[in-house]
Motif scaffolding. Sequence first.
Motif, PDB file in Angstrom:
ATOM      1  N   TYR A  58      61.774  63.336  22.949  1.00 53.83           N
ATOM      2  CA  TYR A  58      62.026  64.689  23.431  1.00 53.83           C
ATOM      3  C   TYR A  58      63.193  64.701  24.409  1.00 53.83           C
ATOM      4  O   TYR A  58      63.357  63.758  25.208  1.00 53.83           O
ATOM      5  CB  TYR A  58      60.793  65.253  24.136  1.00 53.83           C
ATOM      6  CG  TYR A  58      59.561  65.329  23.270  1.00 53.83           C
ATOM      7  CD1 TYR A  58      59.427  66.323  22.304  1.00 53.83           C
ATOM      8  CD2 TYR A  58      58.528  64.410  23.424  1.00 53.83           C
ATOM      9  CE1 TYR A  58      58.299  66.399  21.508  1.00 53.83           C
ATOM     10  CE2 TYR A  58      57.380  64.481  22.638  1.00 53.83           C
ATOM     11  CZ  TYR A  58      57.274  65.474  21.672  1.00 53.83           C
ATOM     12  OH  TYR A  58      56.163  65.542  20.885  1.00 53.83           O
ATOM     13  N   SER A  61      64.407  68.685  28.663  1.00 51.27           N
ATOM     14  CA  SER A  61      63.923  70.060  28.786  1.00 51.27           C
ATOM     15  C   SER A  61      62.506  70.222  28.244  1.00 51.27           C
ATOM     16  O   SER A  61      61.812  71.193  28.567  1.00 51.27           O
ATOM     17  CB  SER A  61      64.860  71.014  28.044  1.00 51.27           C
ATOM     18  OG  SER A  61      64.958  70.662  26.666  1.00 51.27           O
ATOM     19  N   ILE A  62      62.063  69.274  27.420  1.00 44.57           N
ATOM     20  CA  ILE A  62      60.731  69.345  26.808  1.00 44.57           C
ATOM     21  C   ILE A  62      59.821  68.227  27.305  1.00 44.57           C
ATOM     22  O   ILE A  62      58.609  68.424  27.455  1.00 44.57           O
ATOM     23  CB  ILE A  62      60.839  69.290  25.266  1.00 44.57           C
ATOM     24  CG1 ILE A  62      61.641  70.482  24.750  1.00 44.57           C
ATOM     25  CG2 ILE A  62      59.464  69.266  24.597  1.00 44.57           C
ATOM     26  CD1 ILE A  62      61.888  70.459  23.254  1.00 44.57           C
ATOM     27  N   GLN A  66      55.625  68.493  27.647  1.00 43.86           N
ATOM     28  CA  GLN A  66      55.026  68.324  26.326  1.00 43.86           C
ATOM     29  C   GLN A  66      53.731  67.516  26.324  1.00 43.86           C
ATOM     30  O   GLN A  66      52.721  67.968  25.776  1.00 43.86           O
ATOM     31  CB  GLN A  66      56.043  67.675  25.374  1.00 43.86           C
ATOM     32  CG  GLN A  66      55.480  67.265  24.024  1.00 43.86           C
ATOM     33  CD  GLN A  66      55.005  68.447  23.195  1.00 43.86           C
ATOM     34  OE1 GLN A  66      55.549  69.546  23.324  1.00 43.86           O
ATOM     35  NE2 GLN A  66      53.997  68.229  22.363  1.00 43.86           N
TER      36      GLN A  66
END
Length: 293
Positions: A58, A61-62, A66
């Motif tokens: 990822y 930003s994720i 997540q």
Amino acid sequence: MRKLVNQEIREIGVYLNMEKKDSKSLAERCIAYLVKRGFKIALLEGQISYQHELVHYYPSSIFYEQPDCILVLGGDGTLLSVARKSCFSCMPIFGINLGKLGFLTEGEAAHYEETLKNLTTGHYYIEERMMLSCIITRKNSGAHEYTALNDVLVKSRGSRMMEIRAFANGATIDKFRADGLIISTATGSTGYSLAAGGPVVSPRAKVMILNPICPHRLHDRAYVLPEDEVITLEFGEREKDIVVTLDGQTTVSITPEDKVQVQKSSHCTRLIRLNEISSYERLRIKLLSDFES
């Protein structure tokens, strides 16, 4: 505050300090242990490569929102860095220590399997740690907000004595002549603030410690302020090369015309704890190991 958690963990993020020589090999062992038991793994793009159907990559930003939690491989500095990014999504984090003392990390590299077993079988607690919001208001460019778990440090880049006026909710605390000021949380009380002569404060306490560094007046001591106060710092007009440092990692240059406000953040760090060792016992163990090393 410590909370018993019964939440099922399905995906575990793995973050490693790439500058630690053993971090990559430990990450690979941890990932192998976890995927063998059917857990999904989230990796930050650009760190390491591990080919398995349960391993996903990822972008930053994720990554910090997540997984169900993030395993941090490194020392306290690595965990502080992750805490400032993961707090915005209330992400639980826990560290396996590859550093020296490791006040914030939970496990040791030599016992990683036992650590992961306790985590994946649900034998853990969540400790919520207060964080600081630091708002720097510039004369010509508005306000900028930063977040810290341990401390906010204000000093001169040239290590010269400064004149700093400190206020709490508008009331004058004092005018300090010192090498700088540290504003720390209870979590940060065992860091730079302790080295500067500040008190050790229980991490459960929701307070801020205002601690002058090498003050000119011998009677100057640290102030312990409640969580709901706003600390404002102003500077003498002749001051120069002023810097604000967050957790010893992020540094922002400011001018004497700028104002610095520090207060309790609306976000907190959620630390996973795998046992019921008290913060006092943890402190004794860490300081004793440092003394004997």
